[in-house]
Motif scaffolding. Structure first.
Motif, PDB file in Angstrom:
ATOM      1  N   ARG B  68       0.815  -1.219   0.000  1.00 51.71           N
ATOM      2  CA  ARG B  68       0.000   0.000   0.000  1.00 51.71           C
ATOM      3  C   ARG B  68       0.855   1.279   0.000  1.00 51.71           C
ATOM      4  O   ARG B  68       0.580   2.211  -0.734  1.00 51.71           O
ATOM      5  N   TYR B  69       1.887   1.342   0.839  1.00 49.70           N
ATOM      6  CA  TYR B  69       2.663   2.584   0.922  1.00 49.70           C
ATOM      7  C   TYR B  69       4.082   2.382   0.396  1.00 49.70           C
ATOM      8  O   TYR B  69       4.678   1.330   0.570  1.00 49.70           O
ATOM      9  N   THR B  70       4.585   3.441  -0.228  1.00 46.70           N
ATOM     10  CA  THR B  70       5.972   3.461  -0.656  1.00 46.70           C
ATOM     11  C   THR B  70       6.649   4.652   0.002  1.00 46.70           C
ATOM     12  O   THR B  70       6.103   5.750  -0.028  1.00 46.70           O
ATOM     13  N   VAL B  71       7.796   4.448   0.584  1.00 49.14           N
ATOM     14  CA  VAL B  71       8.609   5.572   1.048  1.00 49.14           C
ATOM     15  C   VAL B  71       9.796   5.678   0.110  1.00 49.14           C
ATOM     16  O   VAL B  71      10.468   4.688  -0.172  1.00 49.14           O
ATOM     17  N   VAL B  72      10.009   6.879  -0.420  1.00 54.11           N
ATOM     18  CA  VAL B  72      10.974   7.067  -1.495  1.00 54.11           C
ATOM     19  C   VAL B  72      12.166   7.866  -0.982  1.00 54.11           C
ATOM     20  O   VAL B  72      11.987   8.929  -0.376  1.00 54.11           O
TER      21      VAL B  72
END
Ligand code: SF4
Lengths: 163, 173
Positions: B68-72
């Motif tokens: 669900r979440y991506t940290v870039v």
């Protein structure tokens, strides 16, 4: 009546109109510039538009010393309590100009964090449309405010508990 | 070390945690699992990517993606101007990552911003509190399931009136 004792050059008026005349011609604005409109507000102060022609050039950054709050820019949910505090710190008599689409209605920023019109939470006297309004627009708003001040009654300022 | 060699070295060393390696507009993107982000970034930093240019997040609610979440993380090597993007994926039920504040001080505020707007928590962060929204704000507004116009926050203020006796201007003008 013996007129010999009276020197020349005098006029008669009411205290009310004398007070209103001096109030409307010496508004001291408190600029609450939070966005691009604030930059346009600076242009109104500069030489080309020169708000000093209307007696409102004494910009005060202290609400205690000013009687005209110019809200220029978006007000977010984090800024609204600050704006309300500043408004309450201004002594009576005081007036508010809502400058630009954002202050008056939220403008294009229809999001969770932007207040959709400051007049929901503080009293507003004059709305200046535009994004941003041209300096002429602000001067027009100021002149309209002067007309409102002209019509005010001293009795409006009686203490709320005295009547 | 040559850029390609470095990428090969990283993928070999963390072969369990690297999900994919892609290329977008000339920049290499490393897709990794969330839990190993500190080790991978530590190695990349020691290999020359000294600078954390940006740290942000994406909510993949309707976009697909591994989780669900991506940290870039956008990394920059000042020595030779190379850039590298690391994307860490974290699941919806446990949006949590190790903090990289120990590697880059600049991550302090950026992780607070991601926490404020996406509700992703960072283990080991020294001061994980809201940075943009008011302290008493409820929810995380950049999540895609948060309504754009909010949940009534912008209407929730006391109404300030003029405290003079009559409302002359309001009624007559
Ligand atoms: S009305 Fe336009 S110029 Fe003024 S603050 Fe809003 S976006 Fe900026």
């Amino acid at each position: 009546m013996d007129r010999r004792g009276i020197k020349s050059n005098f006029l008669t008026t009411t205290v009310e109109s004398a007070i209103n005349w001096s109030r409307k011609n010496s508004l001291w604005p408190m600029p609450f510039g939070t966005a691009c409109c604030g930059v346009e507000l600076m242009a109104v102060l500069a030489a080309r538009s020169d708000i000093a022609r209307f007696g409102a050039e004494a910009i005060r950054f202290s609400p205690r010393q000013s009687d005209l709050l110019i809200v220029a820019g978006r007000i977010t949910i984090k800024m609204m309590p600050v704006l309300q505090r500043i408004y309450e710190q201004m002594p009576e008599p005081k007036w508010v100009i809502s400058m630009g689409a954002c202050a008056s209605s939220g403008g294009v920023f229809d999001t969770y964090s932007v207040i959709q019109g400051i007049d929901q939470f503080i009293p507003v006297d004059i709305y200046v449309p535009g994004c941003p309004p041209r300096p002429e627009g602000i001067l027009d708003g100021l002149m309209k405010l002067q007309k409102l001040i002209e019509k005010e009654k001293i009795s409006d300022y009686s203490h709320p508990h005295s009547n | 070390m040559l850029f390609q060699n470095l990428i090969t070295k990283v993928t070999e060393r963390f072969s369990d945690s690297i999900l994919d390696t892609t290329e977008f507009r000339g920049e290499t993107v490393l897709h990794i699992k969330g839990e190993c982000v500190l080790e991978v970034l530590e190695m990349l930093k020691s290999e020359g990517f000294h600078f954390l240019a940006d740290l942000t997040a994406v909510d993949n609610l309707e976009m697909g993606g591994f989780e669900r979440y991506t940290v870039v993380y956008h990394l920059l090597n000042h020595g030779n101007g190379e850039r590298l993007v690391v994307k860490a994926y974290i699941p919806e039920n446990n949006p949590n990552l190790p903090s990289v504040e120990s590697l880059w001080r600049t991550a302090d505020w950026q992780e607070r911003e991601v926490y404020d707007l996406f509700g992703i928590t960072f283990d080991g962060h020294p001061n994980l509190i809201r940075i943009m929204n008011p302290d008493d704000f409820k929810g995380h507004p950049l999540r895609k399931d948060y309504p754009r116009i909010g949940k009534g926050e912008r209407k929730d203020f006391p109404i300030v009136e003029r405290n003079i006796g009559t409302k002359f201007r309001r009624s007559e003008s």
